[in-house]
Design an enzyme around this catalytic site. Structure first.
Site, mmCIF file in Angstrom:
data_model
loop_
_atom_site.group_PDB
_atom_site.id
_atom_site.type_symbol
_atom_site.label_atom_id
_atom_site.label_comp_id
_atom_site.label_asym_id
_atom_site.label_seq_id
_atom_site.Cartn_x
_atom_site.Cartn_y
_atom_site.Cartn_z
ATOM 1 N N ASP A 53 0.870 -1.178 0.000
ATOM 2 C CA ASP A 53 0.000 0.000 0.000
ATOM 3 C C ASP A 53 0.908 1.230 0.000
ATOM 4 O O ASP A 53 1.616 1.497 0.959
ATOM 5 C CB ASP A 53 -0.876 -0.036 1.269
ATOM 6 C CG ASP A 53 -1.823 1.157 1.318
ATOM 7 O OD1 ASP A 53 -1.740 2.027 0.427
ATOM 8 O OD2 ASP A 53 -2.627 1.207 2.262
ATOM 9 N N ASP A 368 26.769 13.833 -57.152
ATOM 10 C CA ASP A 368 25.908 14.992 -57.408
ATOM 11 C C ASP A 368 26.405 15.818 -58.596
ATOM 12 O O ASP A 368 27.604 15.949 -58.815
ATOM 13 C CB ASP A 368 25.937 15.852 -56.128
ATOM 14 C CG ASP A 368 24.797 16.833 -56.062
ATOM 15 O OD1 ASP A 368 24.047 16.939 -57.036
ATOM 16 O OD2 ASP A 368 24.663 17.482 -55.007
ATOM 17 N N ARG A 444 20.519 23.773 -46.957
ATOM 18 C CA ARG A 444 21.352 23.633 -48.166
ATOM 19 C C ARG A 444 20.643 24.270 -49.364
ATOM 20 O O ARG A 444 20.688 23.754 -50.472
ATOM 21 C CB ARG A 444 21.658 22.166 -48.444
ATOM 22 C CG ARG A 444 23.017 21.956 -49.098
ATOM 23 C CD ARG A 444 23.198 20.541 -49.590
ATOM 24 N NE ARG A 444 24.556 20.326 -50.057
ATOM 25 C CZ ARG A 444 24.925 19.347 -50.848
ATOM 26 N NH1 ARG A 444 24.070 18.442 -51.253
ATOM 27 N NH2 ARG A 444 26.185 19.224 -51.221
ATOM 28 N N LYS A 477 23.323 5.695 -55.233
ATOM 29 C CA LYS A 477 23.514 6.269 -53.890
ATOM 30 C C LYS A 477 22.339 7.199 -53.648
ATOM 31 O O LYS A 477 22.211 8.231 -54.314
ATOM 32 C CB LYS A 477 24.841 7.026 -53.857
ATOM 33 C CG LYS A 477 25.103 7.793 -52.562
ATOM 34 C CD LYS A 477 26.504 8.418 -52.646
ATOM 35 C CE LYS A 477 26.789 9.387 -51.528
ATOM 36 N NZ LYS A 477 28.086 10.075 -51.727
ATOM 37 N N ASP A 479 20.580 9.798 -51.545
ATOM 38 C CA ASP A 479 20.962 10.787 -50.530
ATOM 39 C C ASP A 479 19.742 11.525 -49.984
ATOM 40 O O ASP A 479 18.631 11.424 -50.525
ATOM 41 C CB ASP A 479 21.937 11.781 -51.180
ATOM 42 C CG ASP A 479 22.965 12.318 -50.203
ATOM 43 O OD1 ASP A 479 22.687 12.299 -48.997
ATOM 44 O OD2 ASP A 479 24.030 12.770 -50.656
ATOM 45 N N MET A 480 19.945 12.319 -48.953
ATOM 46 C CA MET A 480 18.863 13.091 -48.314
ATOM 47 C C MET A 480 19.543 14.133 -47.457
ATOM 48 O O MET A 480 20.097 13.795 -46.414
ATOM 49 C CB MET A 480 18.065 12.121 -47.452
ATOM 50 C CG MET A 480 16.725 12.560 -46.983
ATOM 51 S SD MET A 480 16.849 13.859 -45.739
ATOM 52 C CE MET A 480 15.182 14.139 -45.407
ATOM 53 N N ASN A 481 19.532 15.401 -47.906
ATOM 54 C CA ASN A 481 20.492 16.348 -47.344
ATOM 55 C C ASN A 481 19.955 17.509 -46.523
ATOM 56 O O ASN A 481 20.542 18.590 -46.525
ATOM 57 C CB ASN A 481 21.384 16.890 -48.476
ATOM 58 C CG ASN A 481 22.509 15.926 -48.786
ATOM 59 O OD1 ASN A 481 23.115 15.373 -47.870
ATOM 60 N ND2 ASN A 481 22.778 15.699 -50.047
ATOM 61 N N CYS A 527 22.098 7.155 -47.783
ATOM 62 C CA CYS A 527 22.970 8.261 -47.407
ATOM 63 C C CYS A 527 22.085 9.413 -46.964
ATOM 64 O O CYS A 527 20.997 9.604 -47.491
ATOM 65 C CB CYS A 527 23.805 8.692 -48.623
ATOM 66 S SG CYS A 527 24.916 10.071 -48.307
ATOM 67 N N ASP A 549 29.972 11.805 -43.848
ATOM 68 C CA ASP A 549 30.646 12.670 -44.822
ATOM 69 C C ASP A 549 32.078 12.953 -44.391
ATOM 70 O O ASP A 549 32.845 13.555 -45.139
ATOM 71 C CB ASP A 549 29.891 13.992 -44.973
ATOM 72 C CG ASP A 549 28.806 13.900 -46.042
ATOM 73 O OD1 ASP A 549 28.762 12.892 -46.765
ATOM 74 O OD2 ASP A 549 28.000 14.840 -46.154
HETATM 75 C C1 GLA Z 1 25.945 14.537 -49.291
HETATM 76 C C2 GLA Z 1 26.635 13.192 -49.320
HETATM 77 C C3 GLA Z 1 27.957 13.336 -50.018
HETATM 78 C C4 GLA Z 1 27.747 13.840 -51.405
HETATM 79 C C5 GLA Z 1 26.989 15.150 -51.378
HETATM 80 C C6 GLA Z 1 26.587 15.587 -52.770
HETATM 81 O O1 GLA Z 1 26.591 15.428 -48.461
HETATM 82 O O2 GLA Z 1 26.757 12.656 -48.050
HETATM 83 O O3 GLA Z 1 28.638 12.097 -50.028
HETATM 84 O O4 GLA Z 1 27.039 12.873 -52.145
HETATM 85 O O5 GLA Z 1 25.802 15.047 -50.598
HETATM 86 O O6 GLA Z 1 25.865 16.758 -52.775
#
Ligand code: GLA
Length: 732
Positions: A53, A368, A444, A477, A479-481, A527, A549
Site C-alpha cells: 500500500d 551529385d 542547403r 547512392k 541521398d537526403m540532405n 545516405c 561525410d
Molecule cells: C551529401 C553526401 C555526399 C555527397 C553530397 C553531394 O553530403 O553525403 O557524399 O554525395 O551530398 O551533394
C-alpha cells in the site's frame, strides 16, 4: 518456444530463446504485467511481484479495497496513460472530446508460426522454422481502442521483436498521441544507458551515463532518424564491459522521428522504451482504422557488449537486409564527389575512371551534379534529366565507355528534395513542404518534397526510373540532405504534423521498395549527408549506408567504433580519400586510410589521376587485400579491442572467422609522445587451444597468449600509422 500456462492467479506467457527468457503474466483482472527479460531462467516468476500500500500510487477501481495493487508501481508490457501509471508510458490517446486516457486489459492471445510483417514498414523476417509470433490483444471497449502487441521470436538468435497495432474499435473518432514500439520494466538492478549521439560529420559517438530518477529522453524531431541521435540504445548493468555483464539492446527499425526514454521510478525500478516521436503527434483513427508502430528489436547478452553486437550484426545481415547484394562481395567503387565536387565534365570523369580502372577499381560512381542545371548546390534538385551538355554526350555513352574499361557504373540521386530554382518546383510548388503565408526554413538552399503524398513519390520515381533504364547502371547512392521543417500537406485533407511525418517515412520506404523490386540487380546505398539516416529500418531496403561525410581516417575510427555497437561492417560505406583530408585538414598515410576503410564497404573518393606512383602501388595492394579479406571482414565476427574515445594511444579492432581459423588484427596509432612505453594489444575471440601464424612474419603464437598477454605493437614512430596482421590457425 512460446509457452502458455493458466492457473487460479491468471495466465503466464513465457518466451524462451536459446539463452534468454522473457516472461509476462495476465492478472485476474486482466492487466498485462511484465515479469522478466534477461539471461535464461526457468519457472514461474510471478513471485517477483511485490504488493504494498503506497501513498499517491492509486488503485484500479476493480481492485476493490486492495490498496496494494497499483499500476504506478507494477512492471508492465505496454503501460498506457489513464489507469494509474504516472511514469513515462508507451501509449496515450484521447477521444473526440479531447479527453485523455484509457485502461487497456488483456482480451486474448495467439501464437503463430513464422514472423509477422508490418504493412509498409520494415520488419525482421524469418520463416516458420526459424521464427514464431505471439499476438497479445489488449482492449478498452469504453475508449473504443484495441492494441495488438506483436512479439516476434528468433529463438536460435536470441532475438525478440516487438511492435503494436492500434485500432479504433468504437464508433467515435479517437486520436493516438503516443505509440511506442516496445518498453521494458526492470524490477531490480542498476543500469547505465548507452546512446549514440553526434552531428553532421561526426555520427554515432557512444555516451554511457547512469539511468537516473526522472526521465532521460533521446530522439529525433528532424523527420529522419538523424545524425544527432541514433534510434538504438543499450542498457547495461553497471559492471558490464565488452566481455562481461548483462546488457540489452533496443534497435528501432524506423528512419523517421523517434523517441526513446529511460527512467528510474520512485521505487528504484528501471523503465526503458522506444517508438514513434510523440511530440507534435496526434494520429486520428476513424472507426475501424489502424495505426502500425515501427518494430523494435530487443536482445540481451549475459556476457558483455561484444556478444550483444554480434547478435545484432548477424540479425541485420541475415534477417533484415534482403537483397542479393547483402551476401556477395560488392565492387570496389571510386566516387567522384571529393575529387571534383560539381566541377566536372565527361572528359574529367573518364580520366578519373581510366586511372581507377588501371589500378583495379571495379565501379565508377557519378555523384551529385549530373542532372538539370545542377552546377552548384543551389539549384536543380527535382529535375532528374541528364545534363548532356555537361557530360558531353548521353549518359549511356559515358556508361558504355566506363563499362568498356571493365568497370560498373553507379549514380547519385536525392529524390526527396527540390530546389526552388528547378522546373519541378516551378510546375508544382505545392509539392514542397511549406506553410501557406510563411517563408520556409531552407536547408542547403533546398526544400523537402511531400513524400507523404503517393502522387509526388510516383512522379519523382518515374523520372529517376527513366534515367536508370537509359543506361547500364549497377548502383545508386540515395541521398537526403536536410532536416525537415514547415510540415504541411497541401491537399484538402488537413493533417497533423506527426501524421504527415509518419506517412513521409512510409513514402520513402515505398519509393525504395519500388526501386529495389523493379531493379532487383541494383546495389543501393543509403545516405543522408553521410550517416544522418543510418538505421536498421533503412537496412531493410538497402544493404549499406554511407557512414559519414567525414572521410578522415582518424575521425572515422571513432565513428565506425560507435556504429559497430549496433550495425555490421557490411552496412557501412567507407572510402579512402585524399590528404590533407577535406573535412579535418589532417594527413594520414595511404596505408592507414586503407586499413580504416576496410572496416566497411571499401572504396575510393579522390582523384586517382593525381596520386603518387607509390600511393598507386598501395591502392593496388589495398584492392587485393580488400578482396582477400572480404569474407573475413564481412562475415566474420567483429571485435572492438580498444575504446578510441578513451584510449588515445592507439585504436585496435579485429575480425575473426566464425570457425576461428583466421583473424585480422588492425591497429592505428593515435596520439604520439616522445620515448613512448611499449603498447600491447590483447586479441579476442581466438581458439584458446589453437596456434596462430602471423602471415607477415611467420611467427607462431598461442591463441590463449594472444588473448591473455597480447602482442607488443611494433615501434611505429609517427602518429596515425597502421599495423594490420593476418593470423591463420596452424594444425600443430
Ligand atoms: C551529401 C553526401 C555526399 C555527397 C553530397 C553531394 O553530403 O553525403 O557524399 O554525395 O551530398 O551533394
Amino acid at each position: 518456444m512460446i509457452l502458455f500456462e493458466q492457473d487460479s492467479q491468471g495466465k503466464l506467457i513465457t518466451i524462451q530463446t536459446a539463452a534468454t527468457t522473457y516472461q509476462m503474466c495476465v492478472t485476474e483482472r486482466g492487466f498485462l504485467l511484465h515479469l522478466y527479460y534477461g539471461p535464461k531462467t526457468e519457472g514461474d516468476l510471478r513471485y517477483l511481484l511485490t504488493f504494498r500500500d503506497r501513498g499517491f500510487s492509486g488503485n484500479p477501481y476493480d481492485a476493490g479495497d486492495n490498496r496494494t495493487f497499483s499500476m504506478d508501481a507494477l512492471p508492465q508490457e505496454y503501460p498506457c496513460y489513464g489507469n494509474g501509471d504516472y511514469r513515462f508510458i508507451a501509449f496515450e490517446m484521447c477521444d473526440d472530446h479531447g479527453i485523455y486516457g484509457c485502461d487497456l486489459r488483456y482480451a486474448g492471445h495467439e501464437v503463430i508460426r513464422g514472423k509477422y510483417s508490418i504493412p509498409g514498414l520494415p520488419a525482421v523476417y524469418g520463416d516458420e522454422f526459424q521464427a514464431a509470433t505471439l499476438k497479445v490483444i489488449l482492449r478498452d471497449e469504453a475508449a473504443g481502442v484495441e492494441v495488438t502487441l506483436l512479439y516476434g521470436m528468433l529463438a536460435d538468435q536470441d532475438v525478440i521483436t516487438r511492435a503494436a497495432v492500434i485500432r479504433n474499435i468504437g464508433e467515435r473518432k479517437i486520436e493516438i498521441h503516443k505509440a511506442y514500439s516496445g518498453l521494458i520494466d526492470f524490477m531490480s538492478g542498476e543500469y547505465d544507458v548507452i546512446h549514440f549521439h553526434g552531428r553532421h560529420g561526426m555520427e554515432r559517438q557512444p555516451e554511457r551515463v547512469p539511468v537516473m530518477t526522472g526521465t532521460q529522453s533521446y530522439g529525433s524531431r528532424r523527420g529522419t532518424s538523424s545524425h544527432q541521435q541514433n534510434p538504438f540504445l543499450i542498457l547495461a548493468e553497471k559492471d558490464c564491459t565488452e566481455t562481461q555483464g548483462t546488457c540489452y539492446a533496443m534497435q528501432l527499425l524506423y528512419s523517421g522521428n523517434f523517441h526513446a526514454e529511460a527512467e528510474i521510478d520512485q521505487y528504484g525500478q528501471t523503465r526503458m522504451g522506444i517508438g514513434l516521436q510523440d511530440e507534435m503527434f496526434a494520429y486520428p483513427l476513424e472507426k475501424g482504422e489502424a495505426l502500425y508502430t515501427p518494430e523494435v528489436v530487443l536482445c540481451c547478452a549475459a556476457d558483455g557488449m561484444t556478444h550483444l553486437s554480434h547478435i545484432l550484426h548477424t540479425l541485420i545481415r541475415k534477417n533484415i537486409c534482403r537483397d542479393q547484394n547483402r551476401i556477395s562481395r560488392r565492387p570496389v567503387p571510386i566516387n567522384n564527389w571529393e575529387a571534383t565536387y560539381f566541377d566536372f565534365n565527361g572528359e574529367k570523369l573518364l580520366e578519373i575512371a581510366k586511372q581507377a580502372a588501371a589500378l583495379g577499381v571495379e565501379m565508377f560512381v557519378l555523384d551529385d551534379g549530373w542532372f538539370g542545371a545542377r552546377n552548384d548546390d543551389n539549384r536543380g534538385l527535382g529535375d532528374w534529366t541528364v545534363n548532356e551538355k555537361k557530360l558531353g554526350g548521353t549518359l549511356k555513352q559515358i556508361v558504355d565507355q566506363i563499362n568498356a574499361m571493365g568497370m560498373q557504373f553507379g549514380i547519385w540521386i536525392e529524390p526527396e528534395m527540390v530546389n526552388e530554382d528547378s522546373d519541378l518546383y516551378r510546375a508544382h510548388p505545392d509539392w514542397a513542404f511549406t506553410i501557406p503565408g510563411r517563408k520556409p526554413v531552407r536547408g542547403r538552399n533546398q526544400l523537402v518534397l511531400d513524400f507523404s503524398r503517393p502522387e509526388v513519390v510516383n512522379a519523382v520515381y518515374d523520372q529517376i526510373d527513366g534515367v536508370l533504364r537509359s543506361a547500364n547502371i549497377a548502383y545508386v547512392k540515395m541521398d537526403m540532405n536536410r532536416s525537415l521543417m514547415d510540415i504541411c500537406t497541401k491537399t484538402d485533407k488537413m493533417q497533423n504534423q506527426g501524421v504527415i511525418l509518419y506517412h513521409y517515412v512510409l513514402g520513402v520506404y515505398a519509393f525504395l521498395e519500388k526501386l529495389r523490386t523493379q531493379h532487383p540487380e541494383l546495389l543501393i546505398e543509403g545516405c543522408s549527408g553521410g550517416g544522418g539516416r543510418f538505421d536498421a529500418g533503412m537496412l531493410y531496403y538497402v544493404p549499406q549506408i554511407w557512414c559519414s561525410d567525414n572521410t578522415d581516417a582518424i575521425d572515422r575510427i571513432t565513428i565506425q567504433y560507435g556504429t559497430s555497437f549496433g550495425y555490421p561492417v557490411s552496412a557501412v560505406g567507407s572510402h579512402v580519400s585524399a590528404v590533407p583530408n577535406e573535412q579535418t585538414g589532417r594527413s594520414t598515410p595511404m596505408h592507414t586510410r586503407g586499413v580504416v576503410a576496410m572496416a566497411g564497404n571499401f572504396g575510393y573518393e579522390l582523384d586517382l589521376s593525381r596520386i603518387s606512383e607509390e600511393d598507386g602501388q598501395e591502392v593496388k595492394r589495398q584492392i587485393a587485400d580488400c578482396k582477400k579479406y572480404w569474407k573475413l571482414t564481412h562475415e566474420g565476427l567483429y571485435y572492438r579491442l580498444t575504446d578510441p574515445l578513451h584510449n588515445r594511444e592507439f585504436a585496435a579492432w579485429e575480425f575473426v572467422s566464425e570457425d576461428r581459423a583466421e583473424a585480422l588484427l588492425n591497429v592505428v596509432t593515435l596520439d604520439n609522445h616522445c620515448n613512448n612505453p611499449t603498447q600491447y594489444v590483447r586479441m579476442s575471440g581466438l581458439d584458446p587451444k589453437g596456434c596462430y601464424e602471423a602471415q607477415e612474419s611467420g611467427r607462431i603464437y598461442h591463441g590463449s597468449a594472444l588473448m591473455q598477454a597480447g602482442v607488443p605493437l611494433p615501434f611505429l614512430q609517427n602518429e596515425y600509422q597502421a599495423w594490420q596482421v593476418h593470423f591463420i590457425r596452424k594444425q600443430m
